[in-house]
Design a protein around this motif. Structure first.
Motif, PDB file in Angstrom:
ATOM      1  N   GLY A 185      49.764  40.192  26.846  1.00  0.00           N
ATOM      2  CA  GLY A 185      50.092  40.424  28.251  1.00  0.00           C
ATOM      3  C   GLY A 185      51.343  39.680  28.682  1.00  0.00           C
ATOM      4  N   GLY A 343      43.955  35.536  29.037  1.00  0.00           N
ATOM      5  CA  GLY A 343      43.667  36.045  30.363  1.00  0.00           C
ATOM      6  C   GLY A 343      43.032  35.060  31.322  1.00  0.00           C
ATOM      7  N   SER A 436      42.743  46.741  32.342  1.00  0.00           N
ATOM      8  CA  SER A 436      43.015  45.432  31.743  1.00  0.00           C
ATOM      9  C   SER A 436      41.717  44.662  31.512  1.00  0.00           C
ATOM     10  CB  SER A 436      43.932  44.619  32.664  1.00  0.00           C
ATOM     11  OG  SER A 436      45.154  45.289  32.868  1.00  0.00           O
ATOM     12  N   TYR A 438      40.897  41.461  31.737  1.00  0.00           N
ATOM     13  CA  TYR A 438      40.474  40.498  32.754  1.00  0.00           C
ATOM     14  C   TYR A 438      39.892  41.192  33.981  1.00  0.00           C
ATOM     15  CZ  TYR A 438      44.714  41.307  35.582  1.00  0.00           C
ATOM     16  OH  TYR A 438      45.687  41.858  36.378  1.00  0.00           O
TER      17      TYR A 438
END
Length: 495
Positions: A185, A343, A436, A438
């Motif tokens: 990320g 994350g 995503s 998270y």
């Protein structure tokens, strides 16, 4: 001891909280307010995160405040520059004098009898109690205490050092060392080229690829406009140019995902050359904007990969070993330092407990009103930015809208505003349409959204600008009322 009362309490002295303080004292100049900050410094995310190379993943002409122009040459700014911008804004507008540091809010209890929130905050080991008429949360969307780290086998056997970017140790020296950054990320793509400047080698280990886009760190047009025009005019032109470009790109990506995907991957191929395995390492399984795109200024990640100071491995971790990592493919990675850029832990309202008229309020079971308030919770708003654009665009609009609500209540003699669902059969959806990791891990802690306005968050700045700045405050969904205690008193007097 008398309990201190304010018209408004803001929780959080980061980018959103400082902006909210400015808007409140500008649009509601007669109101008293204070900002409760759980930590000892202004800046929120930009003070907490100290990892190498930390920077914005949005341009500062849209991440900056609507009322304060960004004056530096770099549009994709580093963390210290952003922190300085936030702190200078707070100082120049006197917002810093309203901040109560080391006040970690634990609970907020609403009383319809008095139309007040009673807020309990931990300060120096004791509980401090304050009251207010409106509570505005600017505490972000993740847990500041710790980031997310998966439970890997064999971690305890690793002989090197393991760090999470959310709490970067000041004494970490990775010069000449082998580093593995786990993740793909925004944090990972920032860390890799920066650490590769002095490490012997940095490997970005990812389970699956992410869309990575390069943009110039400086906005040439913005810098030219700033030299030719008054600073605020130049800022506003650049801001709208970037907003419209973001919206255009997002809409094209949604309407033509395959074509957009091919273009993004093609740009990566241009940077890395025909011999690089872009199909394995930079071709995501999902469509553009199903997750947030990663921005790399001046192609720094690609330059590092081409120079051989860093590399990308796409594989899964089987276990940690004393000297590194064993992967499911059978390959191994030697490491002196492992960085878990894996994350955040999502958290709503800073983990604060909310009580409404004596009953615990489960915000995860509520519906989000205009992306900022919660069904059946009075005089309470929470700031959350856009997933497809800069955070501050929505933060500014949220603060402005709260000011409109407060001023409307003053004009109408009401003291309570509560979003109420009028259609019990309205379909509900997840609060964020984002894949995503998270988000998927934490989405259950957050409210739902409805299928139509004002319960649906459109992730569209232009639409929100019209709705929140110009639309009706008394829209038939927001219920305004007078304090019950005052109403009872009038009945008693009449009797």
């Amino acid at each position: 001891m008398a309990i201190e009362h304010f018209d408004v309490l803001i929780v959080g002295a980061g980018l959103s909280g400082v902006g909210a303080g400015y808007h409140l004292q500008t649009h509601c100049p007669g109101k008293t307010y204070a900002i409760l900050e759980g930590r000892e410094a202004i800046g929120g995310t930009w003070d907490l995160f100290r990892y190498p190379g930390i920077r914005s993943d949005s341009d500062m002409y849209t991440l900056g405040y609507s009322f304060r122009p960004w004056r530096e040459a770099k549009a994709i700014a580093d963390g210290p520059s952003i922190l300085r911008y936030v702190r200078e804004t707070a100082k120049d507008h006197g917002v810093d004098r309203k901040i109560r540091f080391n006040h970690k809010v634990q609970q907020a209890s609403w009383s319809s009898e008095t139309a007040t929130w009673t807020v309990e905050a931990e300060h120096d080991g004791r509980v401090v109690t304050l009251t207010c008429n409106f509570l505005l949360m600017c505490s972000g969307y993740y847990d500041y205490a710790a980031g997310y780290t998966p439970p890997w086998e064999g971690v305890e056997t690793f002989g090197g050092r393991i760090v999470h970017p959310q709490h970067w140790p000041a004494d970490l020296d990775y010069t000449g060392k082998k580093v593995v950054v786990i993740g793909s990320g925004a944090t990972a793509v920032t860390l890799v080229p920066e650490m590769a400047k002095t490490a012997s080698h940095v490997t970005m280990l990812q389970r699956s690829p992410t869309y990575v886009v390069s943009r110039p760190a400086e906005d040439a047009l913005a810098n030219w406009l700033r030299a030719k025009l008054p600073i605020m005019l130049a800022y506003r032109i650049t801001r709208w140019k970037n907003v419209l470009m973001q919206m255009l790109f997002f809409n094209i990506a949604r309407k033509k995902p395959e074509k957009t995907k091919a273009q993004l991957i093609g740009l990566v191929s241009e940077h890395l050359g025909p011999d690089y395995d872009v199909a394995t390492h930079f071709t995501p399984r999902y469509n553009p904007w199903d997750q947030r795109l990663c921005l790399v200024p001046d192609a720094d990640l690609f330059a590092s990969l081409k120079a051989g100071t860093s590399s990308v491995v796409t594989d899964h971790i089987e276990a940690f070993t004393p000297t590194g990592l064993k992967l499911t493919s059978g390959a191994t990675l030697d490491a002196d330092v492992v960085v878990t850029a894996t994350g955040l832990v999502m958290q709503l309202a800073g983990g604060m407990k909310v009580v409404v008229d004596g009953q615990p309020a489960d915000l995860s079971q509520s519906l989000s009103y205009k992306g900022m308030m919660f069904s059946d919770v009075p005089n309470f708003a929470s700031t959350f930015g856009y997933t497809n654009a800069s955070w501050t665009l929505k933060a500014d609009l949220t603060a402005e809208y709260v000011c409109r609500l407060i001023n409307h209540m003053d004009r109408t003699g009401t003291v309570q505003c509560t979003p109420r669902v009028t259609d019990p059969d309205m379909p509900v959806e997840p609060w964020l349409d984002f894949s995503s990791g998270y988000v998927q891990r934490g989405i259950g802690k957050f409210p739902k959204q409805g299928a139509q306005k004002p319960w649906k968050a459109y992730q569209n700045y232009a639409l929100d600008l019209v709705t929140l700045r110009l639309g009706k405050v008394d829209d038939g969904t927001m219920v305004f009322s007078k304090a019950k205690a005052k109403a009872k008193a009038k009945v008693t007097e009449a009797a």
